[in-house]
Design a protein around this motif. Structure first.
Motif, PDB file in Angstrom:
ATOM      1  N   HIS A 149      -4.460  -9.566   2.871  1.00  0.00           N
ATOM      2  CA  HIS A 149      -5.275  -8.530   3.515  1.00  0.00           C
ATOM      3  C   HIS A 149      -4.526  -7.209   3.633  1.00  0.00           C
ATOM      4  CE1 HIS A 149      -8.248 -11.601   4.498  1.00  0.00           C
ATOM      5  NE2 HIS A 149      -7.249 -12.364   4.921  1.00  0.00           N
ATOM      6  N   PHE A 150      -3.399  -7.094   2.925  1.00  0.00           N
ATOM      7  CA  PHE A 150      -2.571  -5.890   2.916  1.00  0.00           C
ATOM      8  C   PHE A 150      -1.900  -5.624   4.257  1.00  0.00           C
ATOM      9  CE2 PHE A 150      -4.838  -5.584  -0.951  1.00  0.00           C
ATOM     10  CZ  PHE A 150      -4.040  -4.848  -1.809  1.00  0.00           C
ATOM     11  N   MET A 151      -1.650  -6.694   5.001  1.00  0.00           N
ATOM     12  CA  MET A 151      -0.872  -6.589   6.235  1.00  0.00           C
ATOM     13  C   MET A 151       0.580  -6.933   5.953  1.00  0.00           C
ATOM     14  SD  MET A 151      -1.507  -8.297  10.009  1.00  0.00           S
ATOM     15  CE  MET A 151      -0.971  -9.979   9.608  1.00  0.00           C
ATOM     16  N   LEU A 152       1.493  -6.183   6.568  1.00  0.00           N
ATOM     17  CA  LEU A 152       2.919  -6.465   6.431  1.00  0.00           C
ATOM     18  C   LEU A 152       3.253  -7.748   7.186  1.00  0.00           C
ATOM     19  CD1 LEU A 152       4.220  -2.830   6.936  1.00  0.00           C
ATOM     20  CD2 LEU A 152       4.383  -4.162   4.842  1.00  0.00           C
ATOM     21  N   ARG A 153       3.807  -8.711   6.461  1.00  0.00           N
ATOM     22  CA  ARG A 153       4.092 -10.010   7.079  1.00  0.00           C
ATOM     23  C   ARG A 153       5.059  -9.885   8.245  1.00  0.00           C
ATOM     24  NH1 ARG A 153       2.173 -13.809   3.376  1.00  0.00           N
ATOM     25  NH2 ARG A 153       1.993 -13.052   1.225  1.00  0.00           N
ATOM     26  N   ARG A 154       6.013  -8.976   8.143  1.00  0.00           N
ATOM     27  CA  ARG A 154       7.028  -8.829   9.192  1.00  0.00           C
ATOM     28  C   ARG A 154       6.540  -7.981  10.370  1.00  0.00           C
ATOM     29  NH1 ARG A 154      12.031 -10.249   6.643  1.00  0.00           N
ATOM     30  NH2 ARG A 154      11.756 -10.358   4.375  1.00  0.00           N
ATOM     31  N   LEU A 155       5.417  -7.297  10.190  1.00  0.00           N
ATOM     32  CA  LEU A 155       4.901  -6.409  11.236  1.00  0.00           C
ATOM     33  C   LEU A 155       3.420  -6.683  11.442  1.00  0.00           C
ATOM     34  CD1 LEU A 155       6.625  -3.109  10.024  1.00  0.00           C
ATOM     35  CD2 LEU A 155       7.338  -4.542  11.954  1.00  0.00           C
ATOM     36  N   PRO A 156       3.071  -7.741  12.166  1.00  0.00           N
ATOM     37  CA  PRO A 156       1.660  -8.083  12.365  1.00  0.00           C
ATOM     38  C   PRO A 156       0.874  -6.901  12.944  1.00  0.00           C
ATOM     39  CG  PRO A 156       3.070  -9.856  13.125  1.00  0.00           C
ATOM     40  CD  PRO A 156       3.973  -8.710  12.810  1.00  0.00           C
ATOM     41  N   GLY A 157      -0.308  -6.679  12.362  1.00  0.00           N
ATOM     42  CA  GLY A 157      -1.135  -5.581  12.810  1.00  0.00           C
ATOM     43  C   GLY A 157      -0.866  -4.267  12.114  1.00  0.00           C
ATOM     44  N   VAL A 158       0.106  -4.273  11.195  1.00  0.00           N
ATOM     45  CA  VAL A 158       0.422  -3.064  10.430  1.00  0.00           C
ATOM     46  C   VAL A 158       0.018  -3.297   8.973  1.00  0.00           C
ATOM     47  CG1 VAL A 158       2.205  -1.445   9.691  1.00  0.00           C
ATOM     48  CG2 VAL A 158       2.334  -2.504  11.967  1.00  0.00           C
ATOM     49  N   PHE A 159      -0.847  -2.456   8.447  1.00  0.00           N
ATOM     50  CA  PHE A 159      -1.382  -2.582   7.096  1.00  0.00           C
ATOM     51  C   PHE A 159      -0.901  -1.396   6.266  1.00  0.00           C
ATOM     52  CE2 PHE A 159      -3.861  -4.948  10.002  1.00  0.00           C
ATOM     53  CZ  PHE A 159      -4.330  -6.069   9.327  1.00  0.00           C
ATOM     54  N   ALA A 160      -0.901  -1.560   4.954  1.00  0.00           N
ATOM     55  CA  ALA A 160      -0.421  -0.482   4.076  1.00  0.00           C
ATOM     56  C   ALA A 160      -1.314  -0.370   2.852  1.00  0.00           C
ATOM     57  CB  ALA A 160       1.022  -0.735   3.658  1.00  0.00           C
ATOM     58  N   ALA A 161      -1.446   0.857   2.351  1.00  0.00           N
ATOM     59  CA  ALA A 161      -2.331   1.099   1.205  1.00  0.00           C
ATOM     60  C   ALA A 161      -1.842   2.298   0.406  1.00  0.00           C
ATOM     61  CB  ALA A 161      -3.758   1.364   1.703  1.00  0.00           C
ATOM     62  N   ALA A 199      -6.979   3.027  -7.565  1.00  0.00           N
ATOM     63  CA  ALA A 199      -6.211   2.041  -6.801  1.00  0.00           C
ATOM     64  C   ALA A 199      -5.942   2.523  -5.382  1.00  0.00           C
ATOM     65  CB  ALA A 199      -4.902   1.720  -7.519  1.00  0.00           C
ATOM     66  N   SER A 200      -5.767   3.834  -5.202  1.00  0.00           N
ATOM     67  CA  SER A 200      -5.560   4.350  -3.850  1.00  0.00           C
ATOM     68  C   SER A 200      -6.809   4.151  -2.996  1.00  0.00           C
ATOM     69  CB  SER A 200      -5.190   5.834  -3.910  1.00  0.00           C
ATOM     70  OG  SER A 200      -3.918   6.011  -4.517  1.00  0.00           O
ATOM     71  N   PHE A 201      -7.978   4.489  -3.544  1.00  0.00           N
ATOM     72  CA  PHE A 201      -9.226   4.261  -2.820  1.00  0.00           C
ATOM     73  C   PHE A 201      -9.426   2.764  -2.544  1.00  0.00           C
ATOM     74  CE2 PHE A 201     -10.664   8.403  -4.724  1.00  0.00           C
ATOM     75  CZ  PHE A 201     -10.994   9.038  -3.538  1.00  0.00           C
ATOM     76  N   ALA A 202      -9.220   1.945  -3.573  1.00  0.00           N
ATOM     77  CA  ALA A 202      -9.507   0.512  -3.444  1.00  0.00           C
ATOM     78  C   ALA A 202      -8.581  -0.165  -2.445  1.00  0.00           C
ATOM     79  CB  ALA A 202      -9.398  -0.165  -4.810  1.00  0.00           C
ATOM     80  N   THR A 203      -7.300   0.180  -2.442  1.00  0.00           N
ATOM     81  CA  THR A 203      -6.390  -0.442  -1.473  1.00  0.00           C
ATOM     82  C   THR A 203      -6.644   0.103  -0.076  1.00  0.00           C
ATOM     83  OG1 THR A 203      -4.647   1.160  -2.058  1.00  0.00           O
ATOM     84  CG2 THR A 203      -4.593  -0.993  -3.154  1.00  0.00           C
TER      85      THR A 203
END
Length: 406
Positions: free
Chosen positions: A357-369, A386-390
């Motif tokens: 789901h594009f969440m950082l495993r080490r930082l729950p609740g933090v997503f990156a795109a 890819a920028s729009f899609a992510t």
């Protein structure tokens, strides 16, 4: 649900739109005074949103990152991006190369319509907010004109871009922040960039800014047809960008790379030998080459550069050797142009650091795109797609995570 989006480029704005549609209270933070600055720069020569080629071919453009970008691009494919643009009152068209552009052929009308839609969805903006990390309580920290500010959020979407065109806001400074929090970040390198060549002063002064049209460029097993442009310090342009990953990696590994240029890629060698064997008469050698081999002045200049580098005069080469050289002019690249002037950058957050789901495993609740992630693609609409899609994927991921928590 309060969600902070950091970065007001395509990925961040798209995440904000998805989040607001899902009922979240969204504030977009950005270090710059306004949104979409790099998007506006990209649209100066016509905003290339995406590409119309079949999706399997489209996905292959992402090379090693394709398996990780496949799901978000399939979920928000080129047709969906075109429909989204149309919904903003910016219908698109397919150019002769298959590239897709808004009919307005620039970014500003689309960005204005998009910001109006976000405003109507109650998305807030906090400009001149430079993210510098977290405080001891887990709140986001921003440097602002009024001093340091702490902001609490239930979830965060990071969309700070890569490291190209730092004056437009994407300076890659976030890499140190994430690395300090245990997130693996691949070193950032120029992508879709120019390269350095030690041209002679005569060639540089005469041909700076001149295009090489209809050429074929080859490095190793890779060949691309298109155009390139001579710059004062080297060479750039569409065909160069298409080979930039291979050229960059060769230069970084060996300190140099040899690019071979076919000036007349559709001309058979035997035909060229025959033409170049004709009597020159009273013509200058340059005029003879221009007429006999249909070469442009800049192409002839490249031939002269190559002959001089081997310690020979171009006019002394026998027709057979000259015909060979016409379609295999070697150009030695001595370096990669600055990442600050590259169209995009490679490297970033390694995909292994992200869940599905594009969440950082080490930082729950933090997503990156977006370009923060470790992928690269050629120009042609693949970067923005890819920028729009992510951005869509990270926004949906954040909503799903919050729903599971509640």
């Amino acid at each position: 649900m309060r969600i902070a989006v950091i970065g007001a480029g395509p990925a961040g704005l798209m995440a904000a739109e998805v989040l607001a549609a899902g009922g979240a209270q969204v504030i977009v933070h950005d270090a710059m005074p306004s949104a979409g600055r790099k998007l506006l720069m990209a649209g100066r020569g016509g905003l290339n949103l995406t590409h119309s080629e079949p999706l399997p071919d489209f996905l292959a453009r992402y090379r090693e990152a394709m398996p990780r970008l496949k799901a978000p691009v399939e979920a928000f494919p080129p047709d969906a991006l075109r429909a989204w643009s149309d919904g903003l009152g910016q219908p698109t068209f397919v150019g002769t190369s298959g590239r897709v552009f808004p009919k307005a052929f620039k970014a500003s009308p689309l960005l204005r319509a998009w910001l109006r839609r976000l405003d109507a969805a109650d998305v807030g903006f906090a400009f001149r907010h430079r993210w510098v990390g977290w405080d001891a309580q887990g709140a986001l920290l921003f440097e602002t004109s009024d001093g340091r500010r702490a902001v609490s959020a239930d979830a965060i979407v990071l969309a700070l871009g890569g490291a190209s065109w730092p004056r437009l806001g994407s300076d890659g400074a976030w890499a140190d922040i994430l690395a300090a929090n245990g997130v693996a970040v691949a070193p950032m390198k120029p992508a879709n960039s120019g390269f350095l060549v030690a041209w002679s002063k005569i060639f540089r002064d005469r041909f700076e800014g001149q295009p090489l049209k209809g050429v074929a460029l080859t490095v190793g097993p890779h060949t691309v047809r298109g155009e390139a442009i001579v710059t004062r310090t080297g060479i750039e342009g569409g065909a160069i960008y298409a080979l930039s990953a291979e050229l960059r990696d060769a230069v970084l590994a060996k300190g140099r790379a040899v690019l071979n240029v076919a000036l007349r890629p559709d001309a058979a060698r035997d035909e060229l030998v025959l033409r170049l064997s004709a009597p020159r008469g009273k013509q200058t050698f340059s005029n003879f080459l221009r007429k006999a081999a249909q070469l442009s002045p800049v192409g002839i200049g490249l031939l002269q550069e190559a002959a001089a580098a081997s310690g020979r005069s171009l006019a002394t080469l026998p027709p057979a050797e000259l015909a060979t050289l016409v379609n295999a002019v070697p150009i030695e690249l001595s370096g990669v142009a600055s990442i600050g002037r590259a169209i995009s950058s490679a490297g970033g957050i390694r995909f292994d650091e992200l869940d599905a789901h594009f969440m950082l495993r080490r930082l729950p609740g933090v997503f990156a795109a977006g370009e923060m992630l470790d992928w690269e693609a050629p120009t042609g609409g693949y970067l923005l797609q890819a920028s729009f899609a992510t951005g869509v994927a990270a926004g949906k991921g954040a909503l799903s995570w919050l729903a599971r928590k509640s």
